[in-house]
Write a protein that holds these residues in place. Structure first.
Motif, short mmCIF file in Angstrom:
data_model
loop_
_atom_site.label_atom_id
_atom_site.label_comp_id
_atom_site.label_asym_id
_atom_site.label_seq_id
_atom_site.Cartn_x
_atom_site.Cartn_y
_atom_site.Cartn_z
N VAL A 171 -10.28 -3.63 8.70
CA VAL A 171 -11.18 -2.60 8.16
C VAL A 171 -10.40 -1.35 7.78
N ALA A 172 -9.47 -0.94 8.65
CA ALA A 172 -8.67 0.24 8.36
C ALA A 172 -7.79 0.03 7.13
N LEU A 173 -7.26 -1.20 6.98
CA LEU A 173 -6.42 -1.49 5.82
C LEU A 173 -7.24 -1.44 4.54
N ALA A 174 -8.47 -1.99 4.58
CA ALA A 174 -9.33 -1.93 3.40
C ALA A 174 -9.67 -0.49 3.03
N ALA A 175 -9.87 0.34 4.04
CA ALA A 175 -10.15 1.76 3.77
C ALA A 175 -8.93 2.44 3.14
N ARG A 176 -7.74 2.08 3.61
CA ARG A 176 -6.53 2.66 3.02
C ARG A 176 -6.38 2.23 1.55
N ILE A 177 -6.77 0.99 1.25
CA ILE A 177 -6.69 0.54 -0.14
C ILE A 177 -7.65 1.33 -1.01
N ASP A 178 -8.87 1.55 -0.50
CA ASP A 178 -9.85 2.31 -1.28
C ASP A 178 -9.44 3.77 -1.46
N ASP A 179 -8.68 4.31 -0.51
CA ASP A 179 -8.29 5.72 -0.57
C ASP A 179 -7.13 5.98 -1.52
N ILE A 180 -6.51 4.93 -2.03
CA ILE A 180 -5.39 5.13 -2.96
C ILE A 180 -5.93 5.73 -4.25
N PRO A 181 -5.44 6.89 -4.67
CA PRO A 181 -5.95 7.49 -5.91
C PRO A 181 -5.53 6.67 -7.13
N GLU A 182 -6.49 6.48 -8.05
CA GLU A 182 -6.23 5.69 -9.26
C GLU A 182 -5.86 6.57 -10.44
N GLY A 183 -5.98 7.87 -10.30
CA GLY A 183 -5.61 8.77 -11.38
C GLY A 183 -6.64 8.89 -12.46
N THR A 184 -7.90 8.40 -12.21
CA THR A 184 -8.92 8.50 -13.25
C THR A 184 -9.38 9.93 -13.47
N ILE A 197 0.84 -1.20 0.00
CA ILE A 197 0.00 0.00 0.00
C ILE A 197 0.87 1.25 0.00
N GLU A 198 1.92 1.25 0.83
CA GLU A 198 2.81 2.42 0.86
C GLU A 198 3.49 2.63 -0.48
N ALA A 199 3.92 1.52 -1.11
CA ALA A 199 4.56 1.66 -2.42
C ALA A 199 3.57 2.15 -3.47
N THR A 200 2.33 1.70 -3.38
CA THR A 200 1.32 2.12 -4.34
C THR A 200 0.97 3.59 -4.16
N VAL A 201 0.88 4.02 -2.91
CA VAL A 201 0.61 5.44 -2.64
C VAL A 201 1.73 6.31 -3.18
N LYS A 202 2.96 5.85 -3.00
CA LYS A 202 4.09 6.59 -3.53
C LYS A 202 4.03 6.68 -5.05
N LYS A 203 3.65 5.57 -5.68
CA LYS A 203 3.55 5.56 -7.13
C LYS A 203 2.42 6.47 -7.60
N ALA A 204 1.32 6.51 -6.84
CA ALA A 204 0.21 7.40 -7.20
C ALA A 204 0.64 8.86 -7.12
N ASN A 205 1.44 9.19 -6.12
CA ASN A 205 1.95 10.57 -6.01
C ASN A 205 2.87 10.90 -7.18
N GLU A 206 3.70 9.93 -7.57
CA GLU A 206 4.57 10.15 -8.73
C GLU A 206 3.75 10.34 -10.00
#
Length: 263
Positions: free
Chosen positions: A112-125, A48-57
């Motif tokens: 539950v908190a982890l699932a919420a963090r996954i949903d909060d990751i921006p997909e760039g749509t 999740i942390e790596a994906t969030v970083k990639k979304a920011n990039e």
């Protein structure tokens, strides 16, 4: 209440809920090899942390092709992480040695908190879309000029002119004529319907007669075939007898000639 008291109370509340913070709860923690929940949770948290970083990039990237590729990879990672959530929920209910009941009870909340963090990751749509300004509709007032409204909807303004009256009269005349034609067509269709019903009834009546006639024709055809066969046999017999008589007569003539020569 002073600012110092507020800071002290906030610090106390944060320390009270530190055990529900995944980043602080598992920091510098040696993972038990038998604790499969913690192993999977740590792996998913790192992804999740790596994906969030990639979304920011991706948000800072200006190349559209690269952004599309990164966003597609982010969506695939999110889908894979969502598929692991049910497995993590099952592992959260299993008991592990050296694990307190409080920690075991807190694990479903972590999932539950982890699932919420996954949903909060921006997909760039919606990246690069222009933000529309919101219009505050509370300050919009609709004013109606009563005088203008009365003038607009006055009966004098919409009185029929000679041209409009003539047009309306012609329209009504054409409509009446069309209605008459439709009535004539309706009567013709009714007549055709009655004729079709009469023809159907007559065919139903004649159907048994036609069937009986077909049976008689089949019987007559069979009788005619039998009579033809019998007649053929009789003709064959008559012809064979006639040939026998002719043969006898010729034999007698030959014997007479032979006797005459002999004498």
């Amino acid at each position: 209440m002073s600012i110092i008291d507020m800071l002290v109370r906030v610090d106390a509340i944060c320390k009270k809920f530190d055990k529900y913070d995944p980043s602080k709860q598992h920091k510098d923690l040696i993972i038990n090899p038998d604790d499969h929940f913690l192993q999977l949770y740590t792996t998913m948290e790192a992804e999740i942390e790596a994906t969030v970083k990639k979304a920011n990039e991706a948000a800072e990237e200006k190349n559209r092709a690269a952004v599309a590729t990164m966003n597609a990879e982010i969506r695939r990672t999110k889908a894979a992480l969502r598929e692991e959530i049910p497995k993590l929920e099952r592992l959260a209910k299993k008991k592990v040695k050296a694990l307190s009941p409080e920690d075991l009870a807190a694990r479903p909340d972590l999932v539950v908190a982890l699932a919420a963090r996954i949903d909060d990751i921006p997909e760039g749509t919606m990246m690069g879309a222009k933000k529309k300004k919101k219009i505050d509709k509370s300050h919009i007032e609709i004013k109606i000029d009563s005088a203008a409204a009365d003038e607009a909807f006055s009966s004098e303004r919409y009185e029929h002119t000679a041209e409009s009256a003539a047009y309306q009269e012609e329209f009504q005349h054409r409509k009446n004529k069309q209605d008459q034609n439709l009535d004539i067509i309706s009567e013709g269709l009714s007549t055709l319907k009655n004729m079709a019903e009469d023809i159907s009834e007559e065919l139903d009546k004649q159907d048994p007669m036609v069937g009986e006639m077909e049976e008689k024709i089949d019987k007559a055809t069979g009788d005619l075939t039998k009579n033809n066969a019998r007649m053929k046999e009789v003709v064959s017999k008559i012809r064979s007898g006639r040939n026998f008589c002719i043969d006898v007569i010729l034999l007698c003539v030959l014997l007479g000639i032979a006797a005459y020569i002999y004498k």
